[in-house]
Design an enzyme around this catalytic site. Structure first.
Site, PDB file in Angstrom:
ATOM      1  N   ASP A 256     -19.976 -32.475  68.062  1.00  0.00           N
ATOM      2  CA  ASP A 256     -21.382 -32.889  68.128  1.00  0.00           C
ATOM      3  C   ASP A 256     -22.016 -32.458  69.456  1.00  0.00           C
ATOM      4  O   ASP A 256     -23.183 -32.070  69.511  1.00  0.00           O
ATOM      5  CB  ASP A 256     -21.496 -34.410  67.975  1.00  0.00           C
ATOM      6  CG  ASP A 256     -21.196 -34.865  66.563  1.00  0.00           C
ATOM      7  OD1 ASP A 256     -21.079 -33.990  65.668  1.00  0.00           O
ATOM      8  OD2 ASP A 256     -21.064 -36.086  66.339  1.00  0.00           O
ATOM      9  N   LEU A 257     -21.232 -32.537  70.531  1.00  0.00           N
ATOM     10  CA  LEU A 257     -21.744 -32.171  71.851  1.00  0.00           C
ATOM     11  C   LEU A 257     -22.105 -30.681  71.900  1.00  0.00           C
ATOM     12  O   LEU A 257     -23.175 -30.298  72.405  1.00  0.00           O
ATOM     13  CB  LEU A 257     -20.704 -32.496  72.929  1.00  0.00           C
ATOM     14  CG  LEU A 257     -21.094 -32.164  74.377  1.00  0.00           C
ATOM     15  CD1 LEU A 257     -22.349 -32.932  74.775  1.00  0.00           C
ATOM     16  CD2 LEU A 257     -19.938 -32.483  75.324  1.00  0.00           C
ATOM     17  N   GLU A 258     -21.219 -29.849  71.356  1.00  0.00           N
ATOM     18  CA  GLU A 258     -21.494 -28.406  71.340  1.00  0.00           C
ATOM     19  C   GLU A 258     -22.717 -28.091  70.472  1.00  0.00           C
ATOM     20  O   GLU A 258     -23.533 -27.230  70.811  1.00  0.00           O
ATOM     21  CB  GLU A 258     -20.270 -27.652  70.814  1.00  0.00           C
ATOM     22  CG  GLU A 258     -19.076 -27.674  71.769  1.00  0.00           C
ATOM     23  CD  GLU A 258     -17.829 -27.100  71.134  1.00  0.00           C
ATOM     24  OE1 GLU A 258     -17.246 -26.160  71.717  1.00  0.00           O
ATOM     25  OE2 GLU A 258     -17.438 -27.570  70.046  1.00  0.00           O
ATOM     26  N   PHE A 259     -22.847 -28.816  69.345  1.00  0.00           N
ATOM     27  CA  PHE A 259     -24.006 -28.615  68.471  1.00  0.00           C
ATOM     28  C   PHE A 259     -25.292 -28.992  69.210  1.00  0.00           C
ATOM     29  O   PHE A 259     -26.298 -28.276  69.133  1.00  0.00           O
ATOM     30  CB  PHE A 259     -23.855 -29.451  67.196  1.00  0.00           C
ATOM     31  CG  PHE A 259     -25.000 -29.293  66.234  1.00  0.00           C
ATOM     32  CD1 PHE A 259     -25.017 -28.260  65.307  1.00  0.00           C
ATOM     33  CD2 PHE A 259     -26.070 -30.184  66.252  1.00  0.00           C
ATOM     34  CE1 PHE A 259     -26.072 -28.105  64.420  1.00  0.00           C
ATOM     35  CE2 PHE A 259     -27.138 -30.042  65.379  1.00  0.00           C
ATOM     36  CZ  PHE A 259     -27.135 -28.994  64.451  1.00  0.00           C
TER      37      PHE A 259
ATOM     38  N   LYS B  44     -21.136 -42.908  41.933  1.00  0.00           N
ATOM     39  CA  LYS B  44     -22.473 -43.477  42.044  1.00  0.00           C
ATOM     40  C   LYS B  44     -22.614 -44.042  43.458  1.00  0.00           C
ATOM     41  O   LYS B  44     -22.077 -45.105  43.775  1.00  0.00           O
ATOM     42  CB  LYS B  44     -22.700 -44.579  41.004  1.00  0.00           C
ATOM     43  CG  LYS B  44     -24.133 -45.098  40.994  1.00  0.00           C
ATOM     44  CD  LYS B  44     -24.329 -46.136  39.894  1.00  0.00           C
ATOM     45  CE  LYS B  44     -25.796 -46.538  39.833  1.00  0.00           C
ATOM     46  NZ  LYS B  44     -26.280 -47.152  41.068  1.00  0.00           N
TER      47      LYS B  44
ATOM     48  N   LYS C 129     -20.237 -49.264  36.178  1.00  0.00           N
ATOM     49  CA  LYS C 129     -20.252 -49.952  37.466  1.00  0.00           C
ATOM     50  C   LYS C 129     -19.155 -51.008  37.539  1.00  0.00           C
ATOM     51  O   LYS C 129     -18.574 -51.402  36.538  1.00  0.00           O
ATOM     52  CB  LYS C 129     -21.623 -50.600  37.702  1.00  0.00           C
ATOM     53  CG  LYS C 129     -22.779 -49.599  37.778  1.00  0.00           C
ATOM     54  CD  LYS C 129     -24.078 -50.264  38.190  1.00  0.00           C
ATOM     55  CE  LYS C 129     -24.051 -50.723  39.623  1.00  0.00           C
ATOM     56  NZ  LYS C 129     -25.362 -51.227  40.087  1.00  0.00           N
TER      57      LYS C 129
ATOM     58  N   CYS D 160      14.727 -41.260  59.228  1.00  0.00           N
ATOM     59  CA  CYS D 160      15.920 -40.445  59.502  1.00  0.00           C
ATOM     60  C   CYS D 160      15.846 -39.697  60.822  1.00  0.00           C
ATOM     61  O   CYS D 160      16.839 -39.071  61.232  1.00  0.00           O
ATOM     62  CB  CYS D 160      16.163 -39.460  58.353  1.00  0.00           C
ATOM     63  SG  CYS D 160      14.934 -38.133  58.265  1.00  0.00           S
TER      64      CYS D 160
ATOM     65  N   CYS E 156       8.271 -35.617  55.848  1.00  0.00           N
ATOM     66  CA  CYS E 156       9.615 -35.416  56.376  1.00  0.00           C
ATOM     67  C   CYS E 156      10.247 -34.295  55.557  1.00  0.00           C
ATOM     68  O   CYS E 156      10.225 -34.338  54.323  1.00  0.00           O
ATOM     69  CB  CYS E 156      10.431 -36.699  56.252  1.00  0.00           C
ATOM     70  SG  CYS E 156      12.200 -36.465  56.576  1.00  0.00           S
TER      71      CYS E 156
END
Length: 683
Positions: A33-36, A116, A314, A411, A426
């Site tokens: 976000d900072l670079e944008f 929805k 729903k 393990c 794993c």
């Protein structure tokens, strides 16, 4: 100098629009976000210094504009009708019966299934590719013009990404605030001494009605499209085509939408969507099932209240706030490391909830969960509970971050993340946790259904050295004296266990295929493969391409199945189970294949057919050696055009693809050469 500034401004706009698309449409951001923000501030500075290069479509105008005095009411060209709601699968099937009766059709219809979103309905209109206005649903006939605030919404671009835009395109969808943004918003409110918002929907509705767009922008409202309103100069054949086109235009649409033949297949996919609710960063209160064909929608029309071609399935949302007391890692049957939240017990929908899966490392990081956090836990429709979001405003500073393990906690073996995936596994084939969980699944009801072989008994038998593989289950009958020396395993219990094991030998082959624990292969896919190939050995013979051509299988499942049967480990498992005398299936009786006039040809079918259903025509093409595809491209050999053929026909003509009739396709079985729609033989 001014020319270089103009070029930099244009380049910045293209770059910012690209990052907006990556973030909102493709969900794979490349920068922080900072670079944008740095890119955006540089663009704003240049435009302020050189107003002659400013443009209303510039991404710098996504957040800006002066406050307005009030809202104007606008009439929708096409009404924004409501959706009928149902709350059980029986009512969904009644909807399907109603639709087919209205259309006077007995065959199954193609339906799409989508989430929805629990947000605010919104209409965004583009004129000649430029964003013109946004209107709320209002009473369905008239809504409020909120264009000034909609310009700040993520997912509503100021211009469509195309050089040939339609004259008018009205896109309908849902405005919402993501759960992650909502958590931060509440924390910021509390920091300012304000009363935090109760839920994301209320915060969204309030943001759209603010008079100052800068204040609205601070709430980070987003948009996902799900339908179309009034259009000019563009036409869609199906809902799937419409959503695909939107993404190409740079508009994000509701995720994971697919089309299915028949209501049963649609409901089955709906169940998968419900099980994946945890992966969403927005609120959902149901599923929407729609007729995929736009032509059929026109036939069905609408009542005065709602369209006849869709239904909302729903569920009630049950939520509670509780505390995460601990986070542990559970190792699954394929080695997957799954973080599990141990909750302070809380009652939700009549049951006490004390655990909730956090699913994977990425999900854990997305939620930002810490031990000690207060979290919102949801049981949508009374299904498995999941953590919706963290109550960041409730943090005290005593919460502890959870460190995802770099080695298997069971393990100590190496772990790797799936290539292009989210799961960490794993890779030690001898990991005791994988053996335990694999055997539990092998014996479960959905697989071999072995009575008496539950997890406690499996752990006991592994600990005593009796079980190291699937085949060992069927060797237990030869070790009865040693088994009777185990605690809590008397003669009667052993007799019942061995009887359950013996009974499982004759289970249908698809159950054995399910029990093998091949990645991506569940019971339904196993049944499809069993019906198509008959025996386990026949499946093992198939190439990856042959498996992928099976309806409902596809390339991902095909690759997984092929790799299992080609691997030495897989071959060893099969040989041992064959020796144990399990049911490997019955060969499928097939007619002689006959000629393959479509060998190596790719065929696309569009429009309404009279001789075939969609599934039948795909099988017919496959029988003639061809490959049935859903989209037209330069690689398409023939387009079969039925009645009311739409955009695919236009695209085929544009690309020079040979267009044939359904009758032409039918006659190909006898070796007749295809004839294009002008009546000229391809030969």
């Amino acid at each position: 100098m001014t020319e270089s500034v103009r070029k930099e401004i244009e380049e910045l706009r293209r770059e910012i629009e690209r990052h907006n698309r990556l973030y909102y449409v493709e969900a794979r951001p490349e920068i922080s976000d900072l670079e944008f923000d740095k890119l955006l501030k540089r663009l704003e500075k240049l435009e302020a210094e050189h107003p002659e290069y400013d443009s209303p479509d510039s991404p710098s105008h996504k957040v800006g504009g002066e406050p307005i005095e009030g809202f104007q009411t606008v009439e929708h060209i096409l009404p924004m009708l409501s959706i009928d709601n149902v709350y059980n699968t029986y009512a969904v099937r009644e909807f399907d019966v109603r639709v087919r009766k209205y259309l006077q059709r007995d065959e199954p219809l193609d339906y799409t299934v989508e989430y929805k979103i629990d947000g605010v309905a919104l209409s965004a209109t583009y004129e000649n590719g430029h964003f013109a206005r946004a209107v709320t649903r209002g009473d369905g006939r008239r809504g409020d013009d909120i264009t000034h605030n909609a310009r700040t919404i993520g997912g509503i671009p100021l211009r469509l990404q195309t050089d040939s835009p339609p004259a008018v395109l009205e896109i309908r969808g849902e405005a919402f605030i993501a759960n992650s943004d909502f958590a931060r918003l509440r924390a910021e409110q509390k920091g300012r001494g304000e009363t935090p918002f109760a839920n994301p929907r209320n915060a969204t509705a309030g943001a759209l009605k603010l008079l100052d767009p800068k204040e609205s922008a601070r709430r980070r409202v987003r948009f996902l499209a799900h339908g179309t309103g009034y259009t000019e100069g563009i036409w869609f054949e199906t809902h799937v085509d419409f959503l695909r086109t939107l993404r190409e235009l740079g508009v994000p649409a509701t995720p994971d939408v697919e089309a299915f033949r028949g209501i049963d297949a649609a409901l089955e996919h709906g169940q998968q969507l419900i099980e994946n609710l945890h992966a969403l960063d927005f609120e959902v209160d149901g599923l929407v099932i729609k007729a995929n064909s736009f032509d059929l929608r026109d036939e069905l029309g609408a009542t005065s209240k709602s369209p006849r071609w869709l239904i909302a399935y729903k569920w009630e949302k049950y939520e509670a706030v509780t505390q995460i007391e601990d986070i542990t890692i559970q190792v699954g049957k394929t080695g997957t490391l799954t973080p599990v939240a141990h909750l302070k017990p809380v009652e939700i929908a009549g049951t006490t909830v004390s655990r909730a899966s956090l699913h994977n490392r990425d999900e854990l990081e997305r939620l930002g969960v810490r031990i000690g956090d207060q979290v919102v836990v949801e049981k949508a429709g009374k299904i498995i509970p999941h953590v919706v979001r963290v109550q960041e405003d409730e943090r005290t500073g005593k919460e502890q971050e959870f460190e995802f393990p770099e080695r298997c906690p069971e393990c100590g073996g190496d772990v790797v993340q799936d290539e292009g995936g989210v799961y960490v596994r794993c890779i030690n084939p001898n990991c005791p946790a994988q053996l335990r969980e694999s055997l539990r699944f092998f014996a479960s009801r959905q697989a071999m259904d072995i009575e008496g072989l539950g997890i406690k008994r499996i752990e006991q038998l592994i600990g005593a050295g009796f079980l190291t593989s699937f085949a060992d289950v069927y060797r237990l009958k030869d070790k009865q004296e040693e088994l009777l020396e185990l605690e809590r395993l008397g003669e009667k219990s052993l007799e019942n266990l061995l009887a359950g094991i013996e009974e499982s030998r004759s289970r249908p082959m698809w159950r054995l295929l399910t029990a093998l624990n091949i990645r991506h292969v569940g019971a339904s896919n196993a049944q499809v493969l069993a019906d198509r190939f008959g025996t386990l050995d026949e499946i093992a013979k198939q190439s990856e391409e042959a498996l992928a051509e099976v309806h409902e299988i596809g390339p991902v499942i095909a690759k997984s199945v092929y790799e299992f049967f080609q691997a030495d480990v897989g071959k060893g498992i099969i040989d041992e189970l064959r020796e144990a005398g399990l049911n490997f299936g019955t060969p499928v009786e097939r007619q002689e294949d006959g000629p393959k006039p479509l060998e190596g040809k790719t065929i696309v079918v569009t429009g309404s057919l009279t001789k075939f259903t969609r599934d039948e025509v795909k099988e017919f093409i496959h029988r003639l050696g061809g490959k049935a595809s859903s989209s037209v491209s330069k690689k398409t050999d023939y387009l079969v055009a039925g009645e009311k053929a739409g955009s695919k026909l236009d695209k085929a003509k544009e690309l020079g693809v040979t267009v044939i009739s359904e009758q032409d396709l039918f006659e190909m079985a006898d070796g007749a050469p295809p004839v294009d729609e002008a009546g000229e033989s391809e030969a």
